[in-house]
Design a protein around this motif. Sequence first.
Motif, mmCIF file in Angstrom:
data_model
loop_
_atom_site.group_PDB
_atom_site.id
_atom_site.type_symbol
_atom_site.label_atom_id
_atom_site.label_comp_id
_atom_site.label_asym_id
_atom_site.label_seq_id
_atom_site.Cartn_x
_atom_site.Cartn_y
_atom_site.Cartn_z
ATOM 1 N N THR A 122 5.230 0.911 10.665
ATOM 2 C CA THR A 122 4.989 0.895 12.110
ATOM 3 C C THR A 122 5.692 -0.260 12.819
ATOM 4 N N ASP A 123 6.022 -1.326 12.110
ATOM 5 C CA ASP A 123 6.738 -2.435 12.726
ATOM 6 C C ASP A 123 8.249 -2.250 12.680
ATOM 7 N N GLY A 124 8.703 -1.077 12.213
ATOM 8 C CA GLY A 124 10.131 -0.770 12.162
ATOM 9 C C GLY A 124 10.800 -1.146 10.861
ATOM 10 N N GLU A 125 10.110 -1.804 9.971
ATOM 11 C CA GLU A 125 10.683 -2.214 8.700
ATOM 12 C C GLU A 125 10.838 -1.009 7.775
ATOM 13 N N GLU A 126 11.987 -0.917 7.128
ATOM 14 C CA GLU A 126 12.248 0.165 6.174
ATOM 15 C C GLU A 126 11.900 -0.302 4.773
ATOM 16 N N THR B 123 0.823 -1.200 0.000
ATOM 17 C CA THR B 123 0.000 0.000 0.000
ATOM 18 C C THR B 123 0.860 1.254 0.000
ATOM 19 N N ALA B 124 1.861 1.307 0.862
ATOM 20 C CA ALA B 124 2.733 2.481 0.923
ATOM 21 C C ALA B 124 3.444 2.701 -0.411
ATOM 22 N N TYR B 125 4.008 1.648 -0.954
ATOM 23 C CA TYR B 125 4.731 1.750 -2.211
ATOM 24 C C TYR B 125 3.791 2.103 -3.366
ATOM 25 N N ALA B 126 2.689 1.374 -3.473
ATOM 26 C CA ALA B 126 1.779 1.567 -4.607
ATOM 27 C C ALA B 126 1.112 2.936 -4.573
ATOM 28 N N TYR B 127 0.753 3.409 -3.401
ATOM 29 C CA TYR B 127 0.068 4.694 -3.318
ATOM 30 C C TYR B 127 0.966 5.827 -3.800
ATOM 31 N N ILE B 128 2.187 5.845 -3.320
ATOM 32 C CA ILE B 128 3.102 6.930 -3.695
ATOM 33 C C ILE B 128 3.482 6.843 -5.168
ATOM 34 N N MET C 137 -2.388 5.997 5.637
ATOM 35 C CA MET C 137 -2.054 4.785 6.382
ATOM 36 C C MET C 137 -1.058 5.118 7.477
ATOM 37 N N ASP C 138 -0.914 4.228 8.441
ATOM 38 C CA ASP C 138 0.024 4.432 9.540
ATOM 39 C C ASP C 138 1.443 4.098 9.092
ATOM 40 N N ILE C 139 2.352 5.038 9.359
ATOM 41 C CA ILE C 139 3.787 4.829 9.140
ATOM 42 C C ILE C 139 4.515 5.539 10.272
ATOM 43 N N ASP C 140 5.808 5.256 10.436
ATOM 44 C CA ASP C 140 6.586 5.967 11.451
ATOM 45 C C ASP C 140 7.290 7.182 10.873
ATOM 46 N N ASP C 141 7.810 7.072 9.651
ATOM 47 C CA ASP C 141 8.536 8.191 9.064
ATOM 48 C C ASP C 141 8.626 8.022 7.555
#
Length: 165
Positions: A147-151, A53-58, A125-129
């Motif tokens: 959010t799980d710390g994965e980059e 989701t993060a990758y596809a959305y951006i 969506m939820d992300i840390d940074d």
Amino acid sequence: MKKKFESRHTIDMLFVIALLFLFAMGALMLIALGSSIYKRGVDTLSKNYDRRTAYAYITEKLRQCDRAGNISSSTFNKSGALRIDTTIDSENYVTYLYEYEGALMELFARADAGDLPPESGQKIMDIDDMVLTPKGENILLITIILTDGEELTFITTRRSGAQED
């Protein structure tokens, strides 16, 4: 007939109870094993969903608006943001993709709207940074920390050419 009933031993009853107990234990172990497998599957699907989701959305947002001079890395709310400029019916609009309070946010507004508060954006969506690093004229390195710390790091490039007339 009375003799047949009297000849039953307690061992017969214990055998039936033991067999029932073994059956119940086997069923419970099977349920526990199945729930463990199901939990691992759900966790894996959830993790993959967040990554995709993060990758596809951006990347889809960048591809939709890929015109010369429209996409740039900018500062919004004192942090890095992706700025996408568009013109609709001779009005200039700007879209910011940024991280705010643990979420990937999108803010679409008129370009002359001035300083807008970051909470006015739409939570995606939820992300840390999210860190944006320009790598050349048309290349952008995007790093999202989930959010799980994965980059999640990916490189995107603008496909548009020189300034359009």
